[in-house]
Design a protein around this motif. Sequence first.
Motif, PDB file in Angstrom:
ATOM      1  N   LYS A 174     -15.426  -1.632  19.845  1.00  2.00           N
ATOM      2  CA  LYS A 174     -16.532  -2.587  19.816  1.00  2.00           C
ATOM      3  C   LYS A 174     -16.139  -3.897  19.134  1.00  2.00           C
ATOM      4  O   LYS A 174     -15.169  -3.977  18.382  1.00  2.00           O
ATOM      5  CB  LYS A 174     -17.738  -1.962  19.113  1.00  2.00           C
ATOM      6  CG  LYS A 174     -18.323  -0.781  19.888  1.00  2.00           C
ATOM      7  CD  LYS A 174     -19.572  -0.238  19.231  1.00  2.00           C
ATOM      8  CE  LYS A 174     -20.153   0.903  20.054  1.00  2.00           C
ATOM      9  NZ  LYS A 174     -21.352   1.499  19.432  1.00  2.00           N
ATOM     10  N   ARG A 175     -16.947  -4.918  19.442  1.00  2.00           N
ATOM     11  CA  ARG A 175     -16.781  -6.222  18.803  1.00  2.00           C
ATOM     12  C   ARG A 175     -17.589  -6.209  17.508  1.00  2.00           C
ATOM     13  O   ARG A 175     -18.804  -6.025  17.528  1.00  2.00           O
ATOM     14  CB  ARG A 175     -17.266  -7.351  19.713  1.00  2.00           C
ATOM     15  CG  ARG A 175     -16.581  -7.387  21.074  1.00  2.00           C
ATOM     16  CD  ARG A 175     -17.081  -8.566  21.915  1.00  2.00           C
ATOM     17  NE  ARG A 175     -18.534  -8.543  22.087  1.00  2.00           N
ATOM     18  CZ  ARG A 175     -19.163  -7.858  23.024  1.00  2.00           C
ATOM     19  NH1 ARG A 175     -18.464  -7.115  23.882  1.00  2.00           N
ATOM     20  NH2 ARG A 175     -20.480  -7.896  23.138  1.00  2.00           N
ATOM     21  N   VAL A 176     -16.893  -6.436  16.399  1.00  2.00           N
ATOM     22  CA  VAL A 176     -17.532  -6.368  15.091  1.00  2.00           C
ATOM     23  C   VAL A 176     -17.432  -7.726  14.409  1.00  2.00           C
ATOM     24  O   VAL A 176     -16.376  -8.362  14.426  1.00  2.00           O
ATOM     25  CB  VAL A 176     -16.879  -5.291  14.197  1.00  2.00           C
ATOM     26  CG1 VAL A 176     -17.482  -5.300  12.793  1.00  2.00           C
ATOM     27  CG2 VAL A 176     -17.025  -3.906  14.836  1.00  2.00           C
ATOM     28  N   ALA A 177     -18.528  -8.164  13.819  1.00  2.00           N
ATOM     29  CA  ALA A 177     -18.540  -9.378  12.996  1.00  2.00           C
ATOM     30  C   ALA A 177     -18.897  -8.976  11.573  1.00  2.00           C
ATOM     31  O   ALA A 177     -19.772  -8.141  11.346  1.00  2.00           O
ATOM     32  CB  ALA A 177     -19.548 -10.389  13.529  1.00  2.00           C
ATOM     33  N   VAL A 178     -18.202  -9.578  10.609  1.00  2.00           N
ATOM     34  CA  VAL A 178     -18.479  -9.335   9.196  1.00  2.00           C
ATOM     35  C   VAL A 178     -18.891 -10.659   8.572  1.00  2.00           C
ATOM     36  O   VAL A 178     -18.116 -11.624   8.569  1.00  2.00           O
ATOM     37  CB  VAL A 178     -17.251  -8.754   8.469  1.00  2.00           C
ATOM     38  CG1 VAL A 178     -17.537  -8.602   6.975  1.00  2.00           C
ATOM     39  CG2 VAL A 178     -16.865  -7.402   9.074  1.00  2.00           C
ATOM     40  N   ILE A 179     -20.113 -10.701   8.061  1.00  2.00           N
ATOM     41  CA  ILE A 179     -20.642 -11.922   7.457  1.00  2.00           C
ATOM     42  C   ILE A 179     -20.383 -11.868   5.964  1.00  2.00           C
ATOM     43  O   ILE A 179     -20.949 -11.044   5.244  1.00  2.00           O
ATOM     44  CB  ILE A 179     -22.163 -12.062   7.731  1.00  2.00           C
ATOM     45  CG1 ILE A 179     -22.461 -11.948   9.228  1.00  2.00           C
ATOM     46  CG2 ILE A 179     -22.680 -13.383   7.159  1.00  2.00           C
ATOM     47  CD1 ILE A 179     -21.813 -13.003  10.093  1.00  2.00           C
ATOM     48  N   ILE A 239     -21.850  -6.597  10.308  1.00  2.00           N
ATOM     49  CA  ILE A 239     -21.959  -6.101   8.936  1.00  2.00           C
ATOM     50  C   ILE A 239     -22.281  -7.295   8.048  1.00  2.00           C
ATOM     51  O   ILE A 239     -21.442  -8.178   7.865  1.00  2.00           O
ATOM     52  CB  ILE A 239     -20.658  -5.421   8.456  1.00  2.00           C
ATOM     53  CG1 ILE A 239     -20.176  -4.372   9.466  1.00  2.00           C
ATOM     54  CG2 ILE A 239     -20.864  -4.827   7.071  1.00  2.00           C
ATOM     55  CD1 ILE A 239     -21.090  -3.197   9.632  1.00  2.00           C
ATOM     56  N   GLU A 240     -23.495  -7.358   7.528  1.00  2.00           N
ATOM     57  CA  GLU A 240     -23.881  -8.458   6.646  1.00  2.00           C
ATOM     58  C   GLU A 240     -23.513  -8.063   5.214  1.00  2.00           C
ATOM     59  O   GLU A 240     -24.141  -7.205   4.612  1.00  2.00           O
ATOM     60  CB  GLU A 240     -25.394  -8.719   6.744  1.00  2.00           C
ATOM     61  CG  GLU A 240     -25.823 -10.103   6.296  1.00  2.00           C
ATOM     62  CD  GLU A 240     -25.459 -10.440   4.869  1.00  2.00           C
ATOM     63  OE1 GLU A 240     -24.660 -11.388   4.672  1.00  2.00           O
ATOM     64  OE2 GLU A 240     -25.942  -9.771   3.940  1.00  2.00           O
ATOM     65  N   SER A 241     -22.494  -8.702   4.670  1.00  2.00           N
ATOM     66  CA  SER A 241     -22.004  -8.295   3.347  1.00  2.00           C
ATOM     67  C   SER A 241     -22.170  -9.381   2.299  1.00  2.00           C
ATOM     68  O   SER A 241     -21.766  -9.181   1.144  1.00  2.00           O
ATOM     69  CB  SER A 241     -20.524  -7.888   3.434  1.00  2.00           C
ATOM     70  OG  SER A 241     -19.717  -8.994   3.784  1.00  2.00           O
ATOM     71  N   SER A 242     -22.763 -10.512   2.658  1.00  2.00           N
ATOM     72  CA  SER A 242     -22.887 -11.598   1.680  1.00  2.00           C
ATOM     73  C   SER A 242     -24.059 -11.386   0.732  1.00  2.00           C
ATOM     74  O   SER A 242     -24.059 -11.889  -0.394  1.00  2.00           O
ATOM     75  CB  SER A 242     -23.061 -12.944   2.398  1.00  2.00           C
ATOM     76  OG  SER A 242     -24.363 -13.079   2.942  1.00  2.00           O
ATOM     77  N   GLY A 243     -25.088 -10.659   1.184  1.00  2.00           N
ATOM     78  CA  GLY A 243     -26.266 -10.463   0.354  1.00  2.00           C
ATOM     79  C   GLY A 243     -27.070 -11.728   0.141  1.00  2.00           C
ATOM     80  O   GLY A 243     -27.794 -11.856  -0.847  1.00  2.00           O
ATOM     81  N   THR A 244     -26.977 -12.669   1.081  1.00  2.00           N
ATOM     82  CA  THR A 244     -27.702 -13.932   0.977  1.00  2.00           C
ATOM     83  C   THR A 244     -28.648 -14.078   2.160  1.00  2.00           C
ATOM     84  O   THR A 244     -28.427 -13.489   3.220  1.00  2.00           O
ATOM     85  CB  THR A 244     -26.747 -15.136   0.965  1.00  2.00           C
ATOM     86  OG1 THR A 244     -26.084 -15.213   2.246  1.00  2.00           O
ATOM     87  CG2 THR A 244     -25.706 -14.998  -0.145  1.00  2.00           C
ATOM     88  N   VAL A 245     -29.692 -14.894   1.988  1.00  2.00           N
ATOM     89  CA  VAL A 245     -30.622 -15.133   3.091  1.00  2.00           C
ATOM     90  C   VAL A 245     -29.932 -15.855   4.244  1.00  2.00           C
ATOM     91  O   VAL A 245     -30.097 -15.459   5.407  1.00  2.00           O
ATOM     92  CB  VAL A 245     -31.862 -15.891   2.593  1.00  2.00           C
ATOM     93  CG1 VAL A 245     -32.766 -16.279   3.755  1.00  2.00           C
ATOM     94  CG2 VAL A 245     -32.631 -15.036   1.587  1.00  2.00           C
ATOM     95  N   PRO A 246     -29.133 -16.913   3.993  1.00  2.00           N
ATOM     96  CA  PRO A 246     -28.406 -17.523   5.119  1.00  2.00           C
ATOM     97  C   PRO A 246     -27.481 -16.528   5.814  1.00  2.00           C
ATOM     98  O   PRO A 246     -27.321 -16.581   7.037  1.00  2.00           O
ATOM     99  CB  PRO A 246     -27.613 -18.654   4.456  1.00  2.00           C
ATOM    100  CG  PRO A 246     -28.385 -19.001   3.226  1.00  2.00           C
ATOM    101  CD  PRO A 246     -28.943 -17.700   2.744  1.00  2.00           C
ATOM    102  N   GLY A 247     -26.888 -15.622   5.044  1.00  2.00           N
ATOM    103  CA  GLY A 247     -26.021 -14.611   5.653  1.00  2.00           C
ATOM    104  C   GLY A 247     -26.787 -13.680   6.557  1.00  2.00           C
ATOM    105  O   GLY A 247     -26.301 -13.286   7.631  1.00  2.00           O
TER     106      GLY A 247
END
Length: 345
Positions: A174-179, A239-247
Amino acid sequence: MTENLGVVAHAAGDLRVQALPEPEPTADEAVIAIAYGGVCGSDLHYWLHGAAGTSILRAPLLLGHEVIGTVERAAADGSGPAVGTPVAVHPGTPHGVDGVPYPAKSPNLAPAGTYLGSAAHFPHCEGAFARRVALPTRMLRILPANIDPRDAALIEPAAVAWHGVARAGDVAGKRVAVIGAGPIGLLAVAVALHHGAATVVATDIAAEARERALALGAAAVLDARESEEIAALHADVVIESSGTVPGLHAAVDAAGRGGIVVMLGLQRAGDIDFPAAQAITRELDLRGALRFNDEIDEVIAALADGSLNVRGVVTHVLPAADALEAFEIARDSAASGKVLLDFRT
């Protein structure tokens, strides 16, 4: 015997390296000589703000939950490993609350669970940033001899990333994006690649963080401010890993229709702005991820057999006596990946 130095948060802006009493273990506890401890975002929050989310300091707190060490004194009841055994530490303990159910297979969701170095409850759960600490033997995991100690110091955060990626299901092909390419984001990149993702793209504001993601094997990196490029990713899994609203907004943007967004980074307490309409019309599957369960054992096995590449995630190692300098470095994501404290010196 050297002085038992520990790293203690007293209040916002008040971090001290101070002498601690020698640990007095109970029968099921071993005394662990800590080798390395990784500075986590929660440690930084206790130092900078006197709180990590809704966990507020009400007394001085010995920080630290990302630790490895060696058994210096075995448990009196005979449980756990022998003296001289190198160990990693699972810092969580599940505790239930009457009337609050949670899945038996997910002890990380226990409503009154404790974690080393956490002010979530009072009295606080003391951490393990000290030269010697007493820990229950159930927390200890034996370290294979072929794991580099600096890599071993990443076991706890790598287990967090492993759990987060697992929450997306099978990512093979799969195509994975990590923020966000901070330490957890970098480890999410490494875990997704280990699990067979076809491509992994990472985003971050800091160019240095993006370079670290590329060195780990990310196929491409994007500046977190490049909204059009992020929206063009159409990732199967984000995978949202920044823990920020913009992230979080970027994670929804990056997800393809019918995709999965795993919220691995802990958002601030209270209400936040969220693009609900976009998530609904794309039929996105939103999944939370909190800490981990037994994934720590899978991480140890993957590090031991060489299939999990974490090289380059650790960027700095400082003596524990220089903890304040180490925390200053760790707060700058452009300057550092994972910062370790060396308690042997």
